[in-house]
Design a protein around this motif. Structure first.
Motif, PDB file in Angstrom:
ATOM      1  N   ASN A  79       1.034  -1.366  -0.006  1.00  0.00           N
ATOM      2  CA  ASN A  79      -0.014   0.203  -0.134  1.00  0.00           C
ATOM      3  C   ASN A  79       0.868   1.217  -0.140  1.00  0.00           C
ATOM      4  O   ASN A  79       1.534   1.529   1.053  1.00  0.00           O
ATOM      5  CB  ASN A  79      -0.785  -0.085   1.293  1.00  0.00           C
ATOM      6  CG  ASN A  79      -1.935   0.894   1.200  1.00  0.00           C
ATOM      7  OD1 ASN A  79      -2.029   1.638   0.085  1.00  0.00           O
ATOM      8  ND2 ASN A  79      -2.684   1.217   2.223  1.00  0.00           N
TER       9      ASN A  79
ATOM     10  N   ASP B  95      -0.928  -3.392  -3.975  1.00  0.00           N
ATOM     11  CA  ASP B  95      -2.301  -3.310  -3.900  1.00  0.00           C
ATOM     12  C   ASP B  95      -2.938  -1.990  -4.259  1.00  0.00           C
ATOM     13  O   ASP B  95      -4.056  -1.949  -4.962  1.00  0.00           O
ATOM     14  CB  ASP B  95      -2.706  -3.879  -2.708  1.00  0.00           C
ATOM     15  CG  ASP B  95      -4.014  -3.922  -2.233  1.00  0.00           C
ATOM     16  OD1 ASP B  95      -4.614  -4.590  -3.058  1.00  0.00           O
ATOM     17  OD2 ASP B  95      -4.550  -3.553  -1.464  1.00  0.00           O
ATOM     18  N   LYS B  96      -2.354  -0.964  -3.666  1.00  0.00           N
ATOM     19  CA  LYS B  96      -3.207   0.432  -3.919  1.00  0.00           C
ATOM     20  C   LYS B  96      -2.051   1.393  -3.963  1.00  0.00           C
ATOM     21  O   LYS B  96      -1.071   1.231  -3.043  1.00  0.00           O
ATOM     22  CB  LYS B  96      -4.110   0.641  -3.002  1.00  0.00           C
ATOM     23  CG  LYS B  96      -4.977   1.916  -3.016  1.00  0.00           C
ATOM     24  CD  LYS B  96      -6.169   2.116  -2.190  1.00  0.00           C
ATOM     25  CE  LYS B  96      -7.168   3.303  -2.752  1.00  0.00           C
ATOM     26  NZ  LYS B  96      -8.144   3.539  -2.004  1.00  0.00           N
TER      27      LYS B  96
ATOM     28  N   GLU C   4      -7.131   2.541 -13.183  1.00  0.00           N
ATOM     29  CA  GLU C   4      -6.787   2.019 -11.908  1.00  0.00           C
ATOM     30  C   GLU C   4      -7.554   3.142 -10.739  1.00  0.00           C
ATOM     31  O   GLU C   4      -7.979   2.364  -9.692  1.00  0.00           O
ATOM     32  CB  GLU C   4      -5.452   2.064 -11.441  1.00  0.00           C
ATOM     33  CG  GLU C   4      -4.590   1.284 -12.593  1.00  0.00           C
ATOM     34  CD  GLU C   4      -5.039  -0.328 -12.487  1.00  0.00           C
ATOM     35  OE1 GLU C   4      -5.837  -0.617 -11.481  1.00  0.00           O
ATOM     36  OE2 GLU C   4      -4.632  -1.028 -13.257  1.00  0.00           O
TER      37      GLU C   4
ATOM     38  N   GLU D 256     -10.578   1.212  -8.159  1.00  0.00           N
ATOM     39  CA  GLU D 256     -10.269   1.466  -6.811  1.00  0.00           C
ATOM     40  C   GLU D 256      -8.945   0.929  -6.383  1.00  0.00           C
ATOM     41  O   GLU D 256      -8.666   0.774  -5.022  1.00  0.00           O
ATOM     42  CB  GLU D 256     -11.520   1.046  -5.898  1.00  0.00           C
ATOM     43  CG  GLU D 256     -12.661   1.489  -6.225  1.00  0.00           C
ATOM     44  CD  GLU D 256     -13.820   1.031  -5.330  1.00  0.00           C
ATOM     45  OE1 GLU D 256     -13.517   0.131  -4.522  1.00  0.00           O
ATOM     46  OE2 GLU D 256     -14.775   1.660  -5.201  1.00  0.00           O
ATOM     47  N   ARG D 257      -7.835   0.918  -7.201  1.00  0.00           N
ATOM     48  CA  ARG D 257      -6.300   0.562  -6.887  1.00  0.00           C
ATOM     49  C   ARG D 257      -5.355   1.846  -6.859  1.00  0.00           C
ATOM     50  O   ARG D 257      -4.507   1.914  -6.243  1.00  0.00           O
ATOM     51  CB  ARG D 257      -5.945  -0.216  -8.038  1.00  0.00           C
ATOM     52  CG  ARG D 257      -6.265  -1.608  -7.991  1.00  0.00           C
ATOM     53  CD  ARG D 257      -5.246  -2.565  -8.865  1.00  0.00           C
ATOM     54  NE  ARG D 257      -4.222  -2.607  -8.506  1.00  0.00           N
ATOM     55  CZ  ARG D 257      -2.885  -2.440  -9.125  1.00  0.00           C
ATOM     56  NH1 ARG D 257      -2.755  -2.187 -10.619  1.00  0.00           N
ATOM     57  NH2 ARG D 257      -1.773  -2.629  -8.489  1.00  0.00           N
TER      58      ARG D 257
END
Length: 208
Positions: free
Chosen positions: A52, A74-75, A96, A100-101
């Motif tokens: 993250n 993941d994000k 993306e 919601e990444r």
């Protein structure tokens, strides 16, 4: 001559907080100029599974796009003070963001709008020059990192073999000591590639 000097002053002023059509142009110019050190910096993150990531000073979103292309991420959240560049980063990473990444946020390194222990990695490329309160910025980065999370801060400290005394003084006598005082571990300075004859370096550390 005054007109040329004024034009240069206006353009130089855009680098700290790009605005309007000129700001959009500067943002894309920085993407082209900083490709080499951006790719190198991402390698310094040593990305693992389900990372993250927060990018401070995300600009037009090029580093975000590279990070999002990595399966281990993941994000990614990009933070910037320039609403113009936030728009550019949003367009560049629209897919993306819709998945919601990714997210692009307006904000300041001195008051990060995030909860404690949120990010496994924090990265900043060529934004430290504009941090007014280095101690507060370091403390905020430490706060939002997860235990075992790490930060990589990339900047230039010289050009054409000439080292910049002011930047190097800041690195060795302010940034590194402040990181150690904030309880970052394994704080180190790494020399990176030349980019347009500018010497790239990074300062990194790990939160226990």
């Amino acid at each position: 001559m005054r007109l040329i000097t004024r034009a240069r002053s206006i353009i130089d002023g855009q680098y700290g907080n790009p605005k309007g059509w000129l700001g959009s142009f500067i943002g894309e110019k920085m993407v082209r100029q900083h490709r080499i050190e951006t790719v190198w910096t991402i390698k310094q993150l040593h990305l693992q599974k389900d990372e993250n990531v927060l990018e401070i000073g995300c600009g037009a979103g090029y580093a975000m796009k590279l990070l999002l292309s990595t399966l281990n991420v993941d994000k990614v959240i990009g933070l910037d003070l320039s609403k113009t560049l936030i728009q550019s980063a949003t367009i560049r990473n629209k897919k993306e963001i819709n998945n919601e990444r990714a997210q692009v946020v307006f904000g300041n390194v001195h008051n990060l709008p995030f909860k404690d222990n949120k990010f496994s990695k924090v990265v900043s490329i060529h934004s430290i020059y504009f941090w007014d309160d280095l101690a507060l910025a370091v403390a905020e980065i430490h706060r939002v990192l997860t235990p075992d999370g790490s930060v990589v801060i990339t900047l230039c400290n010289g050009k054409k073999g000439e080292m910049w005394e002011g930047i190097n003084t800041m690195i060795h006598y302010k940034l590194i000591p402040l990181m150690e005082e904030a309880n970052f571990q394994e704080v180190k300075l790494v020399t990176g590639p030349l980019s347009r004859q500018y010497q790239t370096v990074s300062v990194s550390g790990k939160k226990l």
